[in-house]
Design an enzyme around this catalytic site. Structure first.
Site, PDB file in Angstrom:
ATOM      1  N   ARG A 225       0.850  -1.183   0.000  1.00  0.00           N
ATOM      2  CA  ARG A 225       0.000   0.000   0.000  1.00  0.00           C
ATOM      3  C   ARG A 225       0.889   1.237   0.000  1.00  0.00           C
ATOM      4  O   ARG A 225       1.916   1.283   0.689  1.00  0.00           O
ATOM      5  CB  ARG A 225      -0.907   0.018   1.236  1.00  0.00           C
ATOM      6  CG  ARG A 225      -1.987  -1.064   1.236  1.00  0.00           C
ATOM      7  CD  ARG A 225      -3.043  -0.777   0.178  1.00  0.00           C
ATOM      8  NE  ARG A 225      -4.115  -1.757   0.173  1.00  0.00           N
ATOM      9  CZ  ARG A 225      -4.160  -2.817  -0.611  1.00  0.00           C
ATOM     10  NH1 ARG A 225      -3.157  -3.034  -1.449  1.00  0.00           N
ATOM     11  NH2 ARG A 225      -5.186  -3.652  -0.584  1.00  0.00           N
ATOM     12  N   HIS A 273       0.899  -0.196 -10.375  1.00  0.00           N
ATOM     13  CA  HIS A 273      -0.042  -1.006  -9.597  1.00  0.00           C
ATOM     14  C   HIS A 273      -0.425  -2.287 -10.349  1.00  0.00           C
ATOM     15  O   HIS A 273      -1.600  -2.590 -10.580  1.00  0.00           O
ATOM     16  CB  HIS A 273      -1.302  -0.209  -9.246  1.00  0.00           C
ATOM     17  CG  HIS A 273      -2.007  -0.730  -8.031  1.00  0.00           C
ATOM     18  ND1 HIS A 273      -2.642   0.076  -7.128  1.00  0.00           N
ATOM     19  CD2 HIS A 273      -2.158  -2.000  -7.552  1.00  0.00           C
ATOM     20  CE1 HIS A 273      -3.176  -0.655  -6.156  1.00  0.00           C
ATOM     21  NE2 HIS A 273      -2.892  -1.924  -6.403  1.00  0.00           N
TER      22      HIS A 273
END
Length: 310
Positions: A225, A273
């Site tokens: 994250r 990502h």
């Protein structure tokens, strides 16, 4: 009486998931009606993603559970209108994808692949890397994804240390926990992998103080994250030579803004990502298994602890 399953995610995903959910629910012996629109008081389960637009769960008076398509639940865990069980996505497709990405980038750092790829000056400079057992890798976060990555790296003979909030036992991995364990884990981390959840307790887990505990020149890999890292502190650590390089797949703001210093920094590799994603074929199986469990009165798997945020 059939259960009603509301699909609340990006509309483009509905044609992909509808036949899979239909198939796996039938195989599980669950009679169900699936759709993207129901009267809220008629819905039994919500298959959910934060980008589906659903924010207020209070009208869903018959709701039994919300089944997330995402591994991270930080965008919903603190929703006060959600009072039923929340289940996060843990499936073997997502886990395998993350494991492959992590192992690939650990090997990239271990073998010095970046240096070899960029050498174009005709200089013959043989410099073989050490064997894996001589390379110390640390994984922060030993949930399903972290444990899978730790096991895979240990199977390649890397010296693997893992840290988690609570005690874990993984064969071939030195498992540490608690504040003292974190300091020890970081002190060993020639290559550090971040797979912690995004919670108030983990924000800025890598900051000026914890970065200073790493061996000088350590490499960092973050597919977890974005908020796990204090970006300013990491940039300072590059400039001081404390951190040698970082491969970052997740960020506080995504897409990463064009003017962000990470893009042009020589010590950073940005990936968009892509470390892993929910695979519909395997995710649908997990969703349907939890619906089967709910209808059979069995405990849900991968139930979120709302107090902890994961």
């Amino acid at each position: 009486m059939p259960v009603n399953v509301l699909f609340s995610a990006r509309p483009a995903l509905w044609p992909v998931y509808e036949p899979l959910l239909t198939r796996y629910l039938a195989e599980a012996g669950v009679e169900a009606r699936l759709g993207t629109e129901f009267d809220p008081d008629q819905v039994d389960y919500v298959v959910y993603a934060p980008n589906g637009g659903l924010l207020d769960f209070s009208p869903f008076t018959r709701l039994k559970a919300v089944l997330s398509l995402w591994a991270g639940v930080e965008k919903i865990a603190d929703n006060d209108t959600l009072t039923v069980p929340l289940v996060r996505m843990v499936d073997h497709g997502l886990t395998q994808g993350m494991t492959e990405w992590v192992v690939g980038h650990v090997l990239r750092y271990h073998l010095g692949m970046d240096r070899h790829i960029t050498i174009q000056d005709g200089v013959w400079a043989p410099d073989a890397p050490p064997l894996a057992q001589e390379r110390k890798v640390c994984i922060l976060g030993l949930g399903a994804l972290g444990e899978a990555a730790a096991r895979a790296l240990a199977s390649l003979n890397f010296t693997v240390t893992g840290w988690s909030r609570t005690a874990k036992d993984i064969p071939g991995v030195t498992c540490l926990h608690g504040p003292d364990g974190l300091r020890e884990a970081l002190s060993r981390a020639e290559i550090l992998v971040l797979l912690l959840p995004d919670t108030a307790a983990t924000e800025n887990a890598l900051n000026a103080d914890t970065l200073a505990l790493l061996p000088k020149g350590a490499r960092i890999i973050n597919p977890g994250r974005g908020p796990l890292i204090d970006d300013d502190a990491l940039l300072d650590a590059f400039n001081a030579g404390q951190v040698g390089h970082a491969t970052l797949d997740v960020f506080r703001v995504e897409p990463l803004p064009p003017d962000h210093p990470y893009w042009a920094h020589p010590n950073v590799t940005v990936t968009p990502h892509i470390a892993s994603e929910t695979r519909p074929a395997t995710a649908a199986q997990v969703i349907c298994e939890n619906i089967r469990r709910g209808e059979a009165g069995e405990p849900f798997v991968h139930l979120v602890d709302r107090a902890l945020g994961y």
